[in-house]
Write an enzyme that holds these catalytic residues in place. Structure first.
Site, mmCIF file in Angstrom:
data_model
loop_
_atom_site.group_PDB
_atom_site.id
_atom_site.type_symbol
_atom_site.label_atom_id
_atom_site.label_comp_id
_atom_site.label_asym_id
_atom_site.label_seq_id
_atom_site.Cartn_x
_atom_site.Cartn_y
_atom_site.Cartn_z
ATOM 1 N N ASP A 1 0.858 -1.186 0.000
ATOM 2 C CA ASP A 1 0.000 0.000 0.000
ATOM 3 C C ASP A 1 0.896 1.238 0.000
ATOM 4 O O ASP A 1 1.384 1.676 1.038
ATOM 5 C CB ASP A 1 -0.895 -0.023 1.244
ATOM 6 C CG ASP A 1 -2.050 0.946 1.143
ATOM 7 O OD1 ASP A 1 -2.121 1.690 0.150
ATOM 8 O OD2 ASP A 1 -2.888 0.963 2.064
ATOM 9 N N VAL A 2 1.121 1.793 -1.196
ATOM 10 C CA VAL A 2 1.990 2.966 -1.348
ATOM 11 C C VAL A 2 1.263 4.167 -1.943
ATOM 12 O O VAL A 2 1.703 5.297 -1.802
ATOM 13 C CB VAL A 2 3.239 2.636 -2.200
ATOM 14 C CG1 VAL A 2 4.199 1.754 -1.451
ATOM 15 C CG2 VAL A 2 2.845 1.994 -3.528
ATOM 16 N N LYS A 3 0.178 3.894 -2.670
ATOM 17 C CA LYS A 3 -0.636 4.961 -3.282
ATOM 18 C C LYS A 3 0.207 5.960 -4.064
ATOM 19 O O LYS A 3 0.004 7.170 -4.001
ATOM 20 C CB LYS A 3 -1.474 5.689 -2.223
ATOM 21 C CG LYS A 3 -2.463 4.776 -1.491
ATOM 22 C CD LYS A 3 -3.322 5.557 -0.521
ATOM 23 C CE LYS A 3 -4.317 4.672 0.186
ATOM 24 N NZ LYS A 3 -3.697 3.763 1.176
ATOM 25 N N ARG A 4 1.151 5.452 -4.842
ATOM 26 C CA ARG A 4 2.010 6.324 -5.637
ATOM 27 C C ARG A 4 1.273 6.812 -6.884
ATOM 28 O O ARG A 4 0.393 6.137 -7.413
ATOM 29 C CB ARG A 4 3.280 5.596 -6.057
ATOM 30 C CG ARG A 4 4.139 5.093 -4.902
ATOM 31 C CD ARG A 4 4.691 6.236 -4.079
ATOM 32 N NE ARG A 4 5.737 5.758 -3.175
ATOM 33 C CZ ARG A 4 5.711 5.861 -1.863
ATOM 34 N NH1 ARG A 4 4.665 6.405 -1.270
ATOM 35 N NH2 ARG A 4 6.709 5.415 -1.124
#
Length: 278
Positions: A94-97
């Protein structure tokens, strides 16, 4: 080469439709009797892997809670990813880049290239520089059998101002995102490799998800307020593609390994009942 969608479909069939997040909040480390430092982080993650790595289909580390400790925290993340992969679970980071050009290509290399120490099965991504600004992620994922989950309808109240805004073509921003991801999954035989993040707390969305043919990650269950029964309201006919995600509801049962496993099994049983005995 097996696609991420195929691997996820098989993992959910074998282990059940459940994703558990690794979110080592400072308060959670303290609750476990651990120090809020790298040593506490490492012990926390090692326990979660021991308890759940060979139990659940997908484990979702939240990168921010590792990054806050700097290089040593990222080293723990790398080790945790390796341990989870060795245990047989799929790893969704979960990095939401989200970015453009060479920068998003670098993010793709960091997480979706098998030569990277942070290589995972799939990542979360933000589409709000335009869905196809993420093309390097989609392309590298397709090359190496990875997956990308794109934010669509999130559970935070601030998200609605952007996601439910209506464009010139009459669609909401979220529906435009949904439709573009559906196009990427065209031709998938079982489950597409490109998914969406749709919060389990948002109720009847008023959006059309049935054409996506990819996984629908549903965070917000448990401590954030949603119940497994809410999945029917949110997803309707798209329930077969839903991947329910719990974090604190399961993690609060630690640090006892047996208690963590029991909490995950309770969550899985609730999800199976809500999804119609998946």
């Amino acid at each position: 080469m097996e696609t991420f969608g195929d691997r996820l479909h098989r993992a959910m069939a074998q282990r059940g439709p459940l994703c558990v997040g690794i979110d080592p909040h400072p308060g959670l480390l303290t609750r476990w009797g651990l120090t809020d430092d790298v040593d506490g982080l490492e012990r926390f993650c090692r326990t979660v892997v021991e308890a759940l790595g060979d139990q659940v289909a997908v484990v979702k580390p939240q990168s921010a809670f590792f990054e806050r400790f700097g290089a040593r925290g990222v080293a723990v993340l790398e080790s945790t990813i390796r341990q989870l992969r060795d245990s047989g679970s799929l790893v969704l980071l979960d990095v939401k880049r989200g970015d453009i050009g060479s920068t998003v290509a670098a993010y793709a290399s960091a997480y979706l290239d098998p030569s990277s120490p942070l290589y995972v099965d799939a990542v979360t991504a933000s589409p709000y520089l335009g869905v196809m600004s993420l093309a390097p992620m989609f392309e590298l994922a397709a090359t190496h059998g990875g997956g990308v989950f794109v934010l669509a309808l999130t559970s935070n109240p601030e998200g609605a101002a952007v996601q439910r805004a209506v464009g010139a073509d009459g669609r909401t921003v979220a529906q435009a995102v949904i439709d573009e991801i559906a196009q990427l999954n065209r031709g998938a035989q079982t489950l597409g490799s490109f998914g969406l993040v749709v919060g389990a707390t948002i109720g009847d969305t008023g959006h059309e998800l049935s054409a996506v043919r990819g996984p629908l990650l549903a965070p917000g269950l448990g401590a954030q307020g949603a119940t497994a029964a809410d999945l029917r309201t949110v997803f309707g006919a798209s329930l077969p593609w839903v991947l329910p995600s719990y974090s604190r509801e399961v993690l609060h049962a630690g640090p006892d390994v047996a208690a963590l496993r029991a909490a995950a099994q309770r969550a899985l049983a609730d999800c199976k009942a809500a999804l119609g005995g998946f």
